[in-house]
Design a protein around this motif. Structure first.
Motif, PDB file in Angstrom:
ATOM      1  N   TYR A 107       0.975  -1.195   0.059  1.00 21.88           N
ATOM      2  CA  TYR A 107       0.108   0.127   0.002  1.00 21.88           C
ATOM      3  C   TYR A 107       0.903   1.318  -0.188  1.00 21.88           C
ATOM      4  N   GLN A 108       0.675   1.971  -0.978  1.00 23.68           N
ATOM      5  CA  GLN A 108       1.297   3.402  -1.063  1.00 23.68           C
ATOM      6  C   GLN A 108       0.411   4.376  -0.579  1.00 23.68           C
ATOM      7  N   HIS A 109       0.965   5.293   0.177  1.00 27.37           N
ATOM      8  CA  HIS A 109      -0.090   6.456   0.803  1.00 27.37           C
ATOM      9  C   HIS A 109      -0.254   7.614   0.001  1.00 27.37           C
ATOM     10  N   GLY A 110      -1.560   7.604  -0.457  1.00 24.45           N
ATOM     11  CA  GLY A 110      -1.701   8.623  -1.480  1.00 24.45           C
ATOM     12  C   GLY A 110      -1.669   8.571  -2.788  1.00 24.45           C
ATOM     13  N   PHE A 111      -2.272   9.253  -3.906  1.00 19.28           N
ATOM     14  CA  PHE A 111      -1.862   8.868  -5.019  1.00 19.28           C
ATOM     15  C   PHE A 111      -1.196  10.081  -5.893  1.00 19.28           C
ATOM     16  N   HIS A 112      -0.349  10.011  -6.947  1.00 19.17           N
ATOM     17  CA  HIS A 112       0.303  10.948  -7.551  1.00 19.17           C
ATOM     18  C   HIS A 112      -0.537  11.780  -7.959  1.00 19.17           C
ATOM     19  N   VAL A 113       0.002  13.064  -8.072  1.00 19.93           N
ATOM     20  CA  VAL A 113      -0.779  14.242  -8.754  1.00 19.93           C
ATOM     21  C   VAL A 113      -0.987  13.973 -10.230  1.00 19.93           C
ATOM     22  N   GLY A 114       0.016  13.325 -10.588  1.00 15.68           N
ATOM     23  CA  GLY A 114       0.267  13.084 -12.332  1.00 15.68           C
ATOM     24  C   GLY A 114       1.533  12.267 -12.488  1.00 15.68           C
ATOM     25  N   LEU A 115       1.400  12.365 -14.028  1.00 14.77           N
ATOM     26  CA  LEU A 115       2.921  11.540 -14.225  1.00 14.77           C
ATOM     27  C   LEU A 115       3.424  11.952 -15.593  1.00 14.77           C
ATOM     28  N   LYS A 116       4.459  11.479 -16.096  1.00 13.66           N
ATOM     29  CA  LYS A 116       5.140  12.032 -17.001  1.00 13.66           C
ATOM     30  C   LYS A 116       5.076  10.779 -18.171  1.00 13.66           C
ATOM     31  N   GLY A 117       5.088  11.006 -19.404  1.00  9.35           N
ATOM     32  CA  GLY A 117       5.010  10.276 -20.244  1.00  9.35           C
ATOM     33  C   GLY A 117       5.180  10.748 -21.764  1.00  9.35           C
ATOM     34  N   LYS A 118       5.638  10.023 -22.481  1.00  7.50           N
ATOM     35  CA  LYS A 118       5.464  10.157 -24.144  1.00  7.50           C
ATOM     36  C   LYS A 118       4.482   9.469 -25.055  1.00  7.50           C
ATOM     37  N   TYR A 119       4.161  10.066 -25.865  1.00  2.14           N
ATOM     38  CA  TYR A 119       3.048   9.558 -26.891  1.00  2.14           C
ATOM     39  C   TYR A 119       3.811   8.573 -27.934  1.00  2.14           C
ATOM     40  N   ALA A 120       3.206   7.466 -28.242  1.00  2.00           N
ATOM     41  CA  ALA A 120       3.906   6.434 -29.041  1.00  2.00           C
ATOM     42  C   ALA A 120       4.384   7.305 -30.326  1.00  2.00           C
TER      43      ALA A 120
END
Length: 637
Positions: free
Chosen positions: A151-164
């Motif tokens: 269990y991780q406390h809290g969820f991330h505000v968002g994430l970084k990623g790239k489109y295919a």
């Protein structure tokens, strides 16, 4: 209070607390709440946290959806010092009534808001929420064990990623939350209690037809068509554009009873490492105990038997070294008033930690009582001032000091003043970052009132009582002329023996220290007070024994300046603690911001200073007892 938790006998309770430390039981003040079907459930929001910056921010420092009126929850002293800011939120559920795709609000981000979200995503900030006093967790399946969930406390505000097919990295916001509320139903009545609060965050670019209004139906998720959000949806970028925030709620019945609902949060991943740490520390203790026992038997036995005539001249020479300095061994040291202050501060610390540990072992400091640990420690520190005053005045009088008011004032101000100065500078840095972790002026004032209004007067009361009491006579008289100290071998040089003395006490605690640092800086729950208490007892014994052994060698070498050295011998373990904290910083933490680094080392400096005072005092009093004991058995002609 769950009624059945007290039907267990006290012995079993203590056993379970000691050896099954992940299971806690509840004491009055944390009462369960029963909910009927359809009862409103209000989710509260707490601070945004990051292990990368260590700077908490309030939830509404980001342009999230807000309720009509933001209401602050009453926070205790410990919560404020931890940076908790608990407020109401627009997320409201109805007990045992699942729903799909509830729209919270639609936000149009401007350039400043988009930048704020991106910075939080870069620093891996997490959103913390609370329902019925349970923190929100994200369940993550462990790859190595199929059935195991972390269990991780809290969820991330968002994430970084790239489109295919794209090389450009984008920021995506978690704007859809799939909540799971677990409840335990009473078979006899319709009411239920909440035993779990989980979330699965999604980034979804919501689409809708026609113009936006409060009744607009979304295409991406629709409660009427029972279309829920899946991870295959297009993610929502953080740009200067419209973002729609939505959530689902699913209610699941659980076999977990209310009294055990914290067990999943507090589960110790593997307690074998703690047992290994304790066995390792016990080996050190046994080795030192054997040495102390040998010294005591040799010295005291020889005195009682008036020196066996068969002993060799060499043995006699070795054994008489400490007797030759009997006329100087109780001579007051240089700066004895400062020694009185430090020893008294250590007594205050020792009392605070011991009582806190007992409270924790008895379950009073359950993590469901946020900030409880810090509040209790602060109040105990304040009230232990009476013992600090008493012990400083007793030592001061023994050193033939006369001005007890001066020593009482020094005891009341020296250590807390140093800590307060460091804390004030660190707090100013946090203020500069506009973090919710900054202690407000009102709380600062409350701390000063606790210090000068309660702690200082108690120190004076303790000093008055201590100074009035008659002092025990030294077992041997001190000569008027100071004895010359012969040249010492290299291994008895003060700097070398002091540094050597700190290794073993640090070695006894460093494995447990790793878990404590992880709980503080990686925002984990620490609730293995059973192990911690055993380690604390081992620390006391180790500090006492290593100081006694090195003090004995020093006296045998006809060096009678043991007062300060006995304090510094075990106190030097704080230097190793600080070095370990630096090692932990560079190997386990990902802190990049200079301010966060200064905060880390500032707080670890405070912790190391406190550890120095605690361990130094244990060593000093052990040596004090030892010298009085061995010299009281000597018949001086």
């Amino acid at each position: 209070m769950a009624g059945h938790t007290f039907h267990v006998s006290w012995i079993f309770s203590l056993f379970s607390l000691f050896f099954l430390p992940s299971h806690c039981f509840y004491l009055p003040g944390v009462a369960p709440e029963d909910f009927q079907t359809g009862d409103p459930l209000n989710v509260k929001v707490n601070k945004l946290t990051s292990t990368k910056t260590q700077l908490p921010y309030s939830y509404y420092s980001l342009p999230y959806c807000q309720p009509d009126h933001i209401v602050d929850s009453a926070e205790n002293l410990g919560e404020v010092l931890r940076g908790d800011r608990i407020e109401n939120s627009p997320y409201t559920f109805k007990m045992r009534e699942s729903c799909v795709c509830n729209v919270v609000c639609r936000k149009v981000l401007d350039k400043k808001a988009a930048k704020a979200f991106k910075e939080m995503i870069d620093d891996e900030y997490r959103v913390n929420m609370i329902l019925d006093n349970l923190p929100l967790v994200v369940p993550i399946r462990r790859l190595d064990v199929e059935t195991s969930v972390v269990y991780q406390h809290g969820f991330h505000v968002g994430l970084k990623g790239k489109y295919a097919g794209s090389k450009e990295e984008k920021h995506f916001i978690n704007n859809h939350l799939a909540f799971t509320v677990k409840f335990h139903k009473d078979p006899l009545v319709d009411s239920a209690r909440i035993v779990g609060f989980e979330v699965k965050p999604f980034s979804v670019k919501h689409e809708y037809e026609a113009e936006w209004n409060t009744k607009t139906r979304l295409i991406t998720c629709d409660p009427h068509a029972k279309r829920a959000v899946t991870s295959s949806e297009s993610p929502q970028e953080v740009e200067e554009k419209k973002i729609i925030f939505t959530y689902d709620v699913e209610f699941q019945e659980s076999d977990v009873k209310w009294a055990s609902r914290w067990d999943t949060y507090l589960l110790v991943a593997d307690d074998r490492i703690h047992w290994f740490s304790i066995v390792n520390s016990l080996m050190i203790v046994l080795f030192l105990s054997a040495m102390v026992a040998m010294i005591m038997l040799r010295t005291l036995y020889r005195d009682i038997s008036k020196y066996n005539q068969l002993e060799t001249q060499e043995e006699a020479q070795e054994e008489t070294g400490w007797k030759l300095v009997h006329g100087d061994v109780f001579r007051p040291p240089t700066n004895f008033d400062l020694l009185c202050v430090y020893a008294a501060t250590g007594v205050q610390f020792f009392g605070m930690i011991l009582v806190t540990m007992i409270f924790a072992l008895l379950g009073f400091l359950s993590p469901s009582n946020r900030g409880g640990l810090m509040t209790v420690m602060l109040l105990l520190w304040v009230f232990m001032g009476i013992f600090a005053g008493y012990s400083s005045a007793r030592l001061y009088k023994m050193f033939k000091g006369t001005n007890w008011k001066r020593i009482a004032l020094k005891t009341a101000l020296k250590f807390p003043g140093t800590l307060f100065a460091i804390f004030f500078v660190l707090n100013a840095l946090i203020w500069g970052e506009k973090s919710s972790g900054a202690v407000p002026f009102g709380t600062m004032f409350a701390l000063v009132v606790l210090w000068f209004g309660i702690s200082v007067p108690l120190v004076f009361v303790g000093s008055y009582v201590g100074f009035k009491k008659a002092v025990k006579e030294d077992p041997v008289k001190t000569n008027k002329i100071r004895r010359q100290i012969p040249e010492q071998p290299w291994y008895l040089h003060p700097a070398f023996s002091v540094l050597i003395g700190g290794i073993l006490p640090f070695g006894a605690v460093f494995i447990e220290l790793f878990f404590i640092l992880t709980s503080i800086w990686l925002h984990q729950f620490y609730y293995i007070f059973g192990f911690l208490f055993i380690v604390f007892l081992i620390l006391i014994v180790t500090c006492a024994e290593i100081t006694v052994v090195l003090c004995y060698f020093q006296l045998c070498s006809e060096d009678y300046q043991w007062w300060w050295r006995s304090y510094l011998t075990s106190g030097s373990s704080a230097l190793y603690l600080f070095l370990y904290a630096a090692f932990y910083f560079f190997t386990k933490l990902e802190i990049k911001k200079p301010v966060s680094g200064i905060l880390y080392f500032g707080y670890m400096l405070i912790l190391s200073y406190a550890f120095f005072v605690l361990t130094g005092t244990i060593g000093f009093y052990a040596c004090f007892w030892f010298t009085r004991l061995i010299y009281s058995s000597v018949k001086i002609d």
